[in-house]
Design a protein around this motif. Structure first.
Motif, PDB file in Angstrom:
ATOM      1  N   TRP A 178      -7.711   2.708  -5.167  1.00 24.94           N
ATOM      2  CA  TRP A 178      -7.221   4.111  -4.975  1.00 24.94           C
ATOM      3  C   TRP A 178      -8.435   4.777  -4.013  1.00 24.94           C
ATOM      4  O   TRP A 178      -9.689   4.451  -4.283  1.00 24.94           O
ATOM      5  CB  TRP A 178      -7.085   4.893  -6.273  1.00 24.94           C
ATOM      6  N   MET A 228       0.910  -1.221  -0.116  1.00 25.54           N
ATOM      7  CA  MET A 228      -0.006   0.104   0.113  1.00 25.54           C
ATOM      8  C   MET A 228       1.022   1.292   0.024  1.00 25.54           C
ATOM      9  O   MET A 228       1.898   1.219   0.697  1.00 25.54           O
ATOM     10  CB  MET A 228      -0.938  -0.082   1.212  1.00 25.54           C
ATOM     11  N   SER A 229       0.588   2.253  -0.789  1.00 24.09           N
ATOM     12  CA  SER A 229       1.209   3.474  -0.678  1.00 24.09           C
ATOM     13  C   SER A 229       0.353   4.708  -0.386  1.00 24.09           C
ATOM     14  O   SER A 229      -0.742   4.818  -0.675  1.00 24.09           O
ATOM     15  CB  SER A 229       1.795   3.700  -2.071  1.00 24.09           C
ATOM     16  N   LYS A 230       0.830   5.850  -0.001  1.00 27.03           N
ATOM     17  CA  LYS A 230       0.096   6.942   0.439  1.00 27.03           C
ATOM     18  C   LYS A 230       0.770   8.231  -0.222  1.00 27.03           C
ATOM     19  O   LYS A 230       2.036   7.927  -0.437  1.00 27.03           O
ATOM     20  CB  LYS A 230      -0.105   6.962   1.899  1.00 27.03           C
ATOM     21  N   GLU A 241      -4.699  14.261   0.155  1.00 28.80           N
ATOM     22  CA  GLU A 241      -3.948  13.017   0.372  1.00 28.80           C
ATOM     23  C   GLU A 241      -4.742  11.708  -0.265  1.00 28.80           C
ATOM     24  O   GLU A 241      -6.126  11.855  -0.384  1.00 28.80           O
ATOM     25  CB  GLU A 241      -4.164  12.826   1.869  1.00 28.80           C
ATOM     26  N   PHE A 242      -4.000  10.604  -0.787  1.00 30.32           N
ATOM     27  CA  PHE A 242      -4.907   9.526  -1.466  1.00 30.32           C
ATOM     28  C   PHE A 242      -4.072   8.343  -0.656  1.00 30.32           C
ATOM     29  O   PHE A 242      -2.801   8.322  -0.161  1.00 30.32           O
ATOM     30  CB  PHE A 242      -4.791   9.630  -2.677  1.00 30.32           C
ATOM     31  N   SER A 243      -4.684   7.156  -0.910  1.00 25.78           N
ATOM     32  CA  SER A 243      -4.127   5.648  -0.730  1.00 25.78           C
ATOM     33  C   SER A 243      -4.222   4.841  -1.953  1.00 25.78           C
ATOM     34  O   SER A 243      -5.317   5.118  -2.530  1.00 25.78           O
ATOM     35  CB  SER A 243      -4.596   5.248   0.671  1.00 25.78           C
ATOM     36  N   GLU A 248      -3.562   0.904  -3.182  1.00 25.04           N
ATOM     37  CA  GLU A 248      -3.011  -0.522  -2.851  1.00 25.04           C
ATOM     38  C   GLU A 248      -3.408  -1.376  -3.892  1.00 25.04           C
ATOM     39  O   GLU A 248      -4.475  -1.225  -4.818  1.00 25.04           O
ATOM     40  CB  GLU A 248      -3.463  -0.804  -1.372  1.00 25.04           C
ATOM     41  N   CYS A 254      -9.345   8.317  -1.949  1.00 24.11           N
ATOM     42  CA  CYS A 254      -9.366   9.962  -1.753  1.00 24.11           C
ATOM     43  C   CYS A 254     -10.497  10.339  -0.987  1.00 24.11           C
ATOM     44  O   CYS A 254     -11.350  10.181  -1.426  1.00 24.11           O
ATOM     45  CB  CYS A 254      -8.974  10.639  -2.865  1.00 24.11           C
ATOM     46  N   ASN A 267      -3.644  11.040 -10.377  1.00 25.59           N
ATOM     47  CA  ASN A 267      -2.981  11.858  -9.304  1.00 25.59           C
ATOM     48  C   ASN A 267      -2.428  12.877 -10.163  1.00 25.59           C
ATOM     49  O   ASN A 267      -2.080  14.053  -9.466  1.00 25.59           O
ATOM     50  CB  ASN A 267      -1.852  11.120  -8.439  1.00 25.59           C
ATOM     51  N   ASN A 294       0.726  12.544  -1.474  1.00 23.33           N
ATOM     52  CA  ASN A 294      -0.185  13.659  -1.620  1.00 23.33           C
ATOM     53  C   ASN A 294      -0.560  14.205  -3.069  1.00 23.33           C
ATOM     54  O   ASN A 294       0.817  13.813  -3.841  1.00 23.33           O
ATOM     55  CB  ASN A 294       0.642  15.193  -1.062  1.00 23.33           C
TER      56      ASN A 294
END
Length: 637
Positions: A147, A1-3, A154-156, A158, A149, A91, A5
């Protein structure tokens, strides 16, 4: 998982999106379905050229409401995205596009009107959602991505366990947008914006009769023979027509197909259109469409059912001013073009070169179609004239190129029901209706009942009288007089017929100059000078003693002012109604007025004659009409 901006300079772009686009917030669904359509059509293209080794199948887009969970799902079976593509297209590109859009939108102000090229795309979701999820699986052999948001930068991102190709977008509907969880509202938007999208759109299921089930004859409990109930099955409720008539070739369509599509566009229209024009051009711009001439009347009010503008089968607007020439906005139908810049202000749109070419093309196509209909079936064209004339006359007034072409099919009907083109009319009346100054005088009436006696007086002379009764006729004849040589139009009640078309051989008055002066003095004592200008004329002794007319120029200016333009600069609206009272000096009654010894009888004869003339013009009303009727009965006694 990545997070991470989202790289935007605005601290929080989502409230701005909501603020600036609030009036257009319902278009989020159009935008998201457009993206889903693009993804599906991209897959179709890649499979058709053999670029990818996957089956295209029969993909559809599905819309689902989860009212309890306050979620709206939009799912497609298109190309999908990898995690890397989500990072790039969502993004980076989408949100930099959001900033750019907001800058343009603020510059252009609310004049933008239309938001274009679906540039808003994905991020329009934040107009109605407090959180947005994307679950997507690419056609490439890579893991699915998820994804999320929540409306902040900010978003995540995975991995997801989605196994089917395509994209699902989940909108967590915000508290101030719960109307978009109502089935009725979503169905209304799908019907408005996506009725003709090229990919089938599923919205729930519906029950239909099972086509493979044949009901048998059975006996009921009383032993009577009946038919067993039809077996019902549930099927996907596809709310759109992916192959509307305008996307097909004219050779593949019959008249019934065009009429059927008209009813599809306007379900509340119960009258068939008079005829249609199929538009199809691919150079120097792309445009397809079908325009319909509905049954018209003389009402110039804006039609409720308007021409609809689409971009690649996606509804954009029914405000087509600037794209369609103004006189054709009274028509109905569809125009579809990817070349119309929809993301700019209306002033820019009107100045755009491509739009001007499109407008000219549509004008030319309509003129060519009208000419073809006239040439191929003149009788049918004449029957439809009253229903289409307002569009043609308005076009002749407002578009010079259309005015030139209209010479071939614009008709001029007479009070006797004949129809002439301008050239035919010119040739027919030239010999009789040319006056002493070699000017051709075209006589017309605007109301056959009200102007009956004047029409008959003209016909007795062997003159043709046109019936021109549309509300813009004063403007039109002004244009014709300035465009054609040595002609003038005159309404039959504008003057005595001999004055309308002046010939050399005028009638000789039976009265001497002194008698005329005496008559004029007697008349002026009784006839109100603020309403009538007395005019003594030597006419046939059998003609009416008193005739009321209104000068052509004065009346025409007033009419032009009432329908916009003309007149206003002359202040005609503020002037009292003035009429000419033409008194026939060769009439026996007029001679009696002159020779009557008692003033009382003179006044009675003048008043009664004037009131009869006013009655024939519809100018006698209220108290004056009541007194006239009472006086007439007393005279009979």
């Amino acid at each position: 998982m990545s997070k991470g901006n989202i790289n935007v300079s605005v601290e929080n772009i989502f409230p701005l999106i909501k603020k600036f686009l609030y009036s257009d917030h319902e278009i989020f669904l159009r935008e998201l379905i457009s993206n889903a359509t693009d993804a599906t059509l991209k897959l179709k293209h890649l499979t058709s050229i053999g670029e990818v080794d996957v089956a295209y199948g029969n993909p559809k887009i599905e819309i689902k409401i989860d009212k309890e969970g306050k979620k709206l799902h939009i799912t497609d079976q298109g190309v999908g995205m990898t995690a890397e593509e989500v990072e790039k297209y969502i993004n980076q590109i989408a949100f930099s596009g959001a900033e750019e859009f907001l800058d343009k939108y603020k510059e252009a102000g609310k004049d933008s009107g239309i938001i274009g090229h679906f540039g808003l795309g994905f991020y329009s979701a934040f107009m109605v959602a407090s959180k947005v999820e994307i679950i997507t699986k690419s056609y490439k052999d890579e893991p699915a991505a998820h994804w999320i948001c929540d409306g902040s930068p900010e978003f995540s991102l995975e991995k997801a366990d989605k196994t089917e190709r395509g994209t699902e977008i989940i909108l967590h509907i915000a508290e101030d947008s719960t109307e978009f969880l109502e089935e009725g509202k979503i169905r209304e938007l799908l019907t408005k914006y996506n009725k003709f999208m090229p990919i089938p759109i599923k919205f729930g299921t519906k029950e239909i009769n099972d086509p493979e089930f044949t009901p048998k004859k059975i006996k009921d409990k009383d032993g009577k023979e009946t038919t067993e109930p039809h077996k019902k099955i549930k099927v996907d409720d596809i709310i759109n027509n992916p192959n509307p008539a305008w996307t097909k070739q004219p050779t593949d369509l019959k008249e019934a197909d065009y009429n059927s599509f008209y009813r599809e566009l306007y379900p509340m229209q119960f009258e068939e259109p008079l005829f249609h024009i199929h538009l199809n051009v691919d150079y120097p711009f792309n445009l397809t469409g079908i325009l319909y001439f509905p049954k018209m009347n003389n009402d110039l009010n804006i039609q409720k059912d308007k021409i609809q503008l689409y971009q690649n089968q996606v509804f954009v607007t029914d405000n087509v001013e600037g794209i369609v020439p103004e006189f054709l906005t009274m028509l109905r139908g569809v125009i579809d073009s990817p070349d119309i810049p929809l993301n700019v202000s209306r002033s820019y749109l009107q100045a755009d070169g491509a739009v001007k070419k499109i407008s000219s093309y549509i004008t030319r196509k309509v003129a060519d179609k009208l000419k073809s209909l006239f040439n191929n079936s003149r009788e049918d064209f004449e029957k439809k004239w009253n229903d289409i004339k307002i569009v043609i006359e308005y076009g002749m007034l407002s578009e010079d190129k259309f005015f030139e072409k209209a010479d071939a099919f614009a008709l001029y009907p007479t009070v006797d029901g004949s129809f002439y083109t301008y050239q035919e009319l010119h040739d027919k009346i030239k010999a009789k209706q040319t006056d002493k100054d070699d000017k051709l005088v075209i006589l017309y009436a605007s109301n056959m009942d009200e102007q009956y006696s004047y029409i008959e007086a003209a016909k007795d002379k062997g003159y043709e009288v046109l019936l021109l009764d549309s509300p813009i006729v004063s403007h039109l004849i002004q244009k014709l007089e300035s465009s054609k040589e040595h002609i003038s139009f005159a309404r039959v009640d504008g003057d005595h017929i001999d004055n309308l078309i002046k010939k050399e051989d005028t009638a000789i008055s039976k009265l001497t100059e002194d008698e005329k002066k005496s008559l004029e003095d007697i008349l002026k004592e009784v006839v109100p000078s603020e309403k009538f200008m007395v005019q003594l004329e030597a006419m046939d002794s059998s003609a009416s003693p008193f005739i009321i007319t209104q000068p052509e120029f004065m009346r025409r200016m007033k009419e032009m002012q009432q329908t916009g333009g003309g007149g206003g600069m002359f202040g005609m609206g503020n002037m009292p109604e003035m009429y000419n009272l033409i008194v026939n000096t060769n009439s026996e009654l007029v001679n009696e007025i002159l020779t009557t010894k008692t003033k009382k009888k003179q006044e009675r004869l003048i008043t009664q004659s004037l009131d009869l003339a006013r009655l024939s013009q519809g100018l006698l009303k209220g108290k004056e009409l009541t007194e006239f009727v009472k006086r007439s009965y007393e005279m009979i006694k």
